[in-house]
Motif scaffolding. Sequence first.
Motif, PDB file in Angstrom:
ATOM      1  N   SER A 107       0.991  -1.254  -0.113  1.00 58.44           N
ATOM      2  CA  SER A 107      -0.161   0.015  -0.128  1.00 58.44           C
ATOM      3  C   SER A 107       0.739   1.307  -0.069  1.00 58.44           C
ATOM      4  N   GLY A 108       2.116   0.991   0.386  1.00 61.86           N
ATOM      5  CA  GLY A 108       2.961   2.342   0.306  1.00 61.86           C
ATOM      6  C   GLY A 108       3.636   2.513  -0.779  1.00 61.86           C
ATOM      7  N   LEU A 109       3.788   1.685  -1.789  1.00 59.85           N
ATOM      8  CA  LEU A 109       4.427   1.790  -3.001  1.00 59.85           C
ATOM      9  C   LEU A 109       3.504   1.891  -4.064  1.00 59.85           C
ATOM     10  N   ARG A 110       3.705   2.492  -5.445  1.00 58.68           N
ATOM     11  CA  ARG A 110       2.894   2.374  -6.568  1.00 58.68           C
ATOM     12  C   ARG A 110       3.190   1.279  -7.545  1.00 58.68           C
ATOM     13  N   GLY A 111       4.361   0.629  -7.356  1.00 66.11           N
ATOM     14  CA  GLY A 111       4.868  -0.225  -8.324  1.00 66.11           C
ATOM     15  C   GLY A 111       5.104  -1.789  -7.782  1.00 66.11           C
ATOM     16  N   GLU A 112       5.059  -2.432  -8.893  1.00 68.00           N
ATOM     17  CA  GLU A 112       5.426  -4.066  -8.392  1.00 68.00           C
ATOM     18  C   GLU A 112       6.349  -4.794  -9.415  1.00 68.00           C
ATOM     19  N   LEU A 113       6.943  -5.587  -9.120  1.00 67.31           N
ATOM     20  CA  LEU A 113       7.852  -6.363 -10.092  1.00 67.31           C
ATOM     21  C   LEU A 113       7.397  -7.820 -10.436  1.00 67.31           C
ATOM     22  N   VAL A 114       7.136  -8.395 -11.431  1.00 66.80           N
ATOM     23  CA  VAL A 114       6.862  -9.775 -11.650  1.00 66.80           C
ATOM     24  C   VAL A 114       7.588 -10.391 -12.589  1.00 66.80           C
ATOM     25  N   GLU A 115       7.850 -11.567 -12.290  1.00 68.39           N
ATOM     26  CA  GLU A 115       8.660 -12.492 -13.189  1.00 68.39           C
ATOM     27  C   GLU A 115       7.635 -13.333 -13.918  1.00 68.39           C
ATOM     28  N   GLY A 116       7.540 -13.386 -15.172  1.00 69.55           N
ATOM     29  CA  GLY A 116       6.559 -14.292 -15.718  1.00 69.55           C
ATOM     30  C   GLY A 116       7.377 -15.396 -16.752  1.00 69.55           C
ATOM     31  N   ARG A 117       6.624 -16.494 -16.929  1.00 71.22           N
ATOM     32  CA  ARG A 117       7.247 -17.449 -17.507  1.00 71.22           C
ATOM     33  C   ARG A 117       6.102 -18.366 -18.315  1.00 71.22           C
ATOM     34  N   LEU A 118       6.106 -18.332 -19.644  1.00 76.18           N
ATOM     35  CA  LEU A 118       5.154 -19.199 -20.323  1.00 76.18           C
ATOM     36  C   LEU A 118       5.878 -20.372 -21.041  1.00 76.18           C
ATOM     37  N   ALA A 119       5.330 -21.250 -21.046  1.00 78.17           N
ATOM     38  CA  ALA A 119       5.283 -22.656 -21.809  1.00 78.17           C
ATOM     39  C   ALA A 119       5.482 -22.169 -23.320  1.00 78.17           C
ATOM     40  N   PRO A 120       6.082 -22.774 -24.277  1.00 73.56           N
ATOM     41  CA  PRO A 120       5.770 -22.549 -25.556  1.00 73.56           C
ATOM     42  C   PRO A 120       4.404 -23.096 -25.908  1.00 73.56           C
ATOM     43  N   GLY A 121       3.770 -22.316 -26.718  1.00 70.15           N
ATOM     44  CA  GLY A 121       2.353 -22.192 -27.281  1.00 70.15           C
ATOM     45  C   GLY A 121       1.221 -21.723 -25.953  1.00 70.15           C
ATOM     46  N   ALA A 122       1.909 -21.142 -24.952  1.00 70.87           N
ATOM     47  CA  ALA A 122       0.931 -20.918 -24.089  1.00 70.87           C
ATOM     48  C   ALA A 122       0.685 -19.334 -24.264  1.00 70.87           C
ATOM     49  N   ASP A 123      -0.643 -19.366 -23.972  1.00 73.76           N
ATOM     50  CA  ASP A 123      -1.508 -17.994 -24.483  1.00 73.76           C
ATOM     51  C   ASP A 123      -2.613 -17.745 -23.310  1.00 73.76           C
ATOM     52  N   ILE A 124      -2.412 -16.569 -23.041  1.00 73.58           N
ATOM     53  CA  ILE A 124      -3.155 -15.838 -21.941  1.00 73.58           C
ATOM     54  C   ILE A 124      -3.666 -14.760 -22.320  1.00 73.58           C
ATOM     55  N   ALA A 125      -4.965 -14.574 -22.197  1.00 73.62           N
ATOM     56  CA  ALA A 125      -5.818 -13.225 -22.450  1.00 73.62           C
ATOM     57  C   ALA A 125      -6.568 -12.858 -21.337  1.00 73.62           C
ATOM     58  N   TYR A 126      -6.505 -11.480 -21.082  1.00 72.44           N
ATOM     59  CA  TYR A 126      -7.228 -10.716 -20.114  1.00 72.44           C
ATOM     60  C   TYR A 126      -8.008  -9.894 -20.439  1.00 72.44           C
ATOM     61  N   ASP A 127      -9.531  -9.859 -20.287  1.00 74.15           N
ATOM     62  CA  ASP A 127     -10.600  -9.000 -20.811  1.00 74.15           C
ATOM     63  C   ASP A 127     -10.347  -7.588 -20.499  1.00 74.15           C
ATOM     64  N   ARG A 128      -9.547  -7.523 -19.249  1.00 74.68           N
ATOM     65  CA  ARG A 128      -9.229  -5.737 -18.898  1.00 74.68           C
ATOM     66  C   ARG A 128      -8.243  -5.818 -17.789  1.00 74.68           C
ATOM     67  N   PRO A 129      -7.646  -4.550 -17.622  1.00 76.77           N
ATOM     68  CA  PRO A 129      -6.740  -4.626 -16.278  1.00 76.77           C
ATOM     69  C   PRO A 129      -7.355  -4.509 -15.179  1.00 76.77           C
ATOM     70  N   PRO A 130      -6.746  -4.779 -14.140  1.00 78.27           N
ATOM     71  CA  PRO A 130      -7.494  -4.625 -12.804  1.00 78.27           C
ATOM     72  C   PRO A 130      -7.706  -3.186 -12.496  1.00 78.27           C
ATOM     73  N   VAL A 131      -7.007  -2.372 -13.040  1.00 82.77           N
ATOM     74  CA  VAL A 131      -6.988  -0.876 -12.796  1.00 82.77           C
ATOM     75  C   VAL A 131      -6.860  -0.309 -13.942  1.00 82.77           C
ATOM     76  N   PRO A 132      -7.861   0.600 -14.597  1.00 86.74           N
ATOM     77  CA  PRO A 132      -7.632   1.131 -16.200  1.00 86.74           C
ATOM     78  C   PRO A 132      -6.469   2.128 -15.984  1.00 86.74           C
TER      79      PRO A 132
END
Length: 189
Positions: A107-132
């Motif tokens: 809550s005291g910070l505005r940013g975050e850092l994520v490491e993502g890994r996707l397997a070959p052929g992986a496909d992820i769709a998000y219908d909207r952002p959590p915060v516009p």
Amino acid sequence: METGPDPVDARLGVRLAELRAEHGWSLGELAERSGVSKSTLSRAERAEISPTASLLNRLCGVYGRTMSQLLSEVEAEPALLVRAADQPVWEDRTSGFVRRSVSPPHSGLRGELVEGRLAPGADIAYDRPPVPGLEQHIWVLEGALDVTAQDTGHHLDAGDCLRLRVWGPTRFRCPGPERVRYALAVVLP
């Protein structure tokens, strides 16, 4: 020996000043809206006084939040060091997505850092952002990643970085033949 303000009062003062600035109000305008004198508001924002529950209740009413919400925003400083063993990892086995929260949200910070890994052929769709209007910086560390945002496709190879604000649907796809590993910096608007 003089000591500085209580650390929680200091963070609370900073947050109160931020909220006033976010609304574009002067101390005088906030005083009119809250019924609290300008001098008291100024002293609270500078952590020269410890705000009373009554004062916080008046300000929370003006800002449209509960006291719990306000206090949770200033409770504790975020940890400076997040050890690898303490970084939460979540896996979506269906899509082949692994997400490590390298620098978790606080809550005291505005940013975050994520490491993502996707397997070959992986496909992820998000219908909207959590915060516009969420700001994202996607930096491919290994492999290749196809990202679609605002109906525009982007192909990223290792070393490439895509910077954008997310307003609508997005899609992340690993075209293969190897997995993709990327860093995602997320900044709240």
